[in-house]
Structure formats: C-alpha cells, structure tokens
Write an enzyme that holds these catalytic residues in place. Structure first.
Site, short mmCIF file in Angstrom:
data_model
loop_
_atom_site.label_atom_id
_atom_site.label_comp_id
_atom_site.label_asym_id
_atom_site.label_seq_id
_atom_site.Cartn_x
_atom_site.Cartn_y
_atom_site.Cartn_z
N LYS A 121 39.09 -36.06 -19.78
CA LYS A 121 39.94 -37.26 -19.81
C LYS A 121 40.97 -37.02 -20.91
O LYS A 121 40.64 -37.08 -22.10
CB LYS A 121 39.08 -38.49 -20.10
CG LYS A 121 39.83 -39.80 -20.28
CD LYS A 121 38.81 -40.89 -20.57
CE LYS A 121 39.42 -42.28 -20.68
NZ LYS A 121 40.11 -42.50 -21.97
N THR B 126 38.00 -48.90 -25.15
CA THR B 126 38.20 -50.33 -24.92
C THR B 126 36.86 -51.04 -24.83
O THR B 126 36.77 -52.23 -25.11
CB THR B 126 39.02 -50.54 -23.63
OG1 THR B 126 40.27 -49.88 -23.78
CG2 THR B 126 39.27 -52.01 -23.36
N TYR C 41 36.23 -36.15 -23.66
CA TYR C 41 37.11 -37.28 -23.96
C TYR C 41 38.09 -36.86 -25.05
O TYR C 41 37.74 -36.84 -26.23
CB TYR C 41 36.26 -38.47 -24.42
CG TYR C 41 37.00 -39.77 -24.58
CD1 TYR C 41 38.33 -39.92 -24.20
CD2 TYR C 41 36.36 -40.87 -25.12
CE1 TYR C 41 38.98 -41.13 -24.36
CE2 TYR C 41 36.99 -42.09 -25.28
CZ TYR C 41 38.31 -42.21 -24.90
OH TYR C 41 38.96 -43.41 -25.06
#
Length: 294
Positions: free
Chosen positions: A160, A44, A132
């Site tokens: 994550k 984001t 990630y």
C-alpha cells in the site's frame, strides 16, 4: 481488476474502548455496497492508539458483522517486532484474511531492520501481509528495492503506497512493477491523487473516502476498470472540495466529522488529536450537502 478497499474509523471512547455497536453500524454500508475489502485498524482507524485487547475486540466484532461477505484487512503495526507478531496472530485467529504492516518506529530504521521486521511478522504469524508505506506518519519510506526484496518473502503479497503526484504516477507504478513478481499487488492510498495511480496500473485503492462513501468510490473504480479514464477523472475532479479538506485538516479528522454528520456515530479522535473546530465542521457539512455522496 481494480479492488476498492474501504478504510473506516474505529469509534472509541476517551478511554480507548472500542464502541462495537458503532463499528458495526459503520461497516454495514460498506458490506452492502460491495467493496472489495475492508481495511480495519488503518491509520484512519487509529490502530497505534488502541491497546492490544481493544484491537482484538474490534477485529472480532468486524468479522462477526461482515460474516464472510467481504475480505478483512487488519492493521497489525507495532513498535516492537514481537508485538507486531502478536497483533498479526490475533488478527488471524479472529478471522482476518490479511494484515497491513507499517514500519512503525521511534528510532529511525534502516532498510535491513525493516526487512527483518516484516519478514519475521510474515513468518511467525502465518498471516498474509500487505506492506504499509506511510512515510507521513512513520517517517520511513519503502524504496522499490526494499519492496522487491520483501515481495519475495513467503506471505508478503502486496504493498500500500502513498499515491504520488499525478504527473509521477505512471513512473511510480512502472518502477514498482519492475521490482516485484507478477502476482504481487500494487495498491495506493492518498485519495486525492489515487485516480492517476489506478489509471497507470495500480491494482487496489486503499481509501478513507470509501470508508464513508463506498458507492461513490465504487463508481470511480468501475470507471477505471472499464478503461473510461475521462469518467474516472471527472468523478475525481468533482470531489476536489472534499480532497482539499482532507489535505488541509487531515483525512482522519475530516472522517470523524463526516461520521458524526452522517449519523454513523458520535466518536471523537483519540487524544492528543482534537476534533475539527466548529467552523471547519460547518465547511465539511456544506461540502457534503453540495456533493450529495453515497
């Protein structure tokens, strides 16, 4: 303990220059709310669209704005391993506490290639890393076996993961936990499914929602922490209209529209990503007005 990591946008102009003043404005409410960490330059935060020097400027501005009050996690992903090492070194040098490393690629990567990539960045940068796993953008999925291998590399401390569907959350957490050392942190993104992953034992919520509405997100994590599953689910269910917008138009596009509607900044996502249409913007505005978030 359930850690809430807030992931804001990175406001910039059409030329990719970060608006440092707007970034500070966006970060201030997150610090004041008391989030567990801030995830700068995540997806984001549009890290792949920013040049190295712009990423470094954003990290420096964030470190200055946060002033040590909240840990800073910084996206350090890059196509080339040597570039990712430099991004991680920059983040560490600017004062970040940890890096977020995705398996970015053009050519599909093997597990051995991703292992070497991540291990090299951890070793050569000295920055603690969170893996990630974001197959929606990278088209590579970290298997539990690969996470387990990497969890034993010095300096790789967390993962994550995208939150699975609610009915699969408990098994996902169980399998990952069995693959990693006890001190390795399991965290989840994908806001609309995150609550069940947290209730099943996930230790961190990496949240786009929290980058806009930190107090509302903290209410959910606090309910999880005290074991009030009913309240956590109630608060999550209340957000269903926003979750539907996130799923339909992408949380990135919706986050940019929200930042504008909330008066935080007037930035647009980097091209070729287009802002939402006026019709969708009205839907988002109506949803925010109904939910009364903070």
């Amino acid at each position: 303990m359930t850690v809430l990591s807030a992931f804001p946008i990175t406001p910039s102009n059409a030329d990719g220059q970060v608006d440092l003043g707007a970034l500070r404005t966006i970060l201030q409410p997150l610090v004041e709310a008391g989030v567990g960490s801030i995830g700068l330059l995540g997806s984001t935060g549009t890290y792949p669209f920013l040049a190295r020097h712009q990423r470094r400027r954003a990290v420096e501005a964030a470190v200055e704005a946060i002033a040590g009050r909240v840990p800073l996690l910084v996206g350090v992903g890059a196509l080339r391993t040597d570039e990712a090492v430099r991004m991680a070194q920059d983040a560490k040098g600017a004062g970040a506490q940890a890096g977020l490393l995705a398996a970015m690629s053009y050519t599909p990567l093997t597990e051995d290639e991703v292992f070497e990539h991540c291990a090299t960045v951890a070793r050569d940068s000295g920055l603690p890393l969170c893996l990630y796993d974001n197959p929606g953008t990278t088209h590579f999925r970290f298997t539990p076996e690969l996470v387990g291998r990497l969890a034993r590399v010095p300096g790789i401390v967390a993962v994550k993961s995208p939150s699975p569907e609610p009915e699969a959350a408990a098994e996902h957490v169980r399998v990952l936990r069995a693959a990693v050392p006890a001190e390795f942190t399991l965290g989840y993104s994908g806001d609309w499914n995150a609550v069940e992953a947290l209730l099943a034992g996930g230790e961190a919520w990496y949240s786009v929602f929290a980058g806009l509405f930190p107090r509302s997100a903290l209410a959910i994590t606090r309910a999880v922490e005290i074991g009030d599953a009913a309240e956590a689910r109630r608060l999550n269910a209340r957000l269903a209209p926003l979750w539907e917008l996130f799923r339909t138009f992408s949380s990135l596009r919706v986050a940019y529209a929200c930042a504008d509607l909330l008066g935080l900044c007037r930035a647009e996502p980097p091209r070729p990503i287009l802002p939402v249409t006026e019709e969708v913007r009205r839907q988002i505005a109506d949803t925010l007005a109904t939910l009364e978030l903070s």
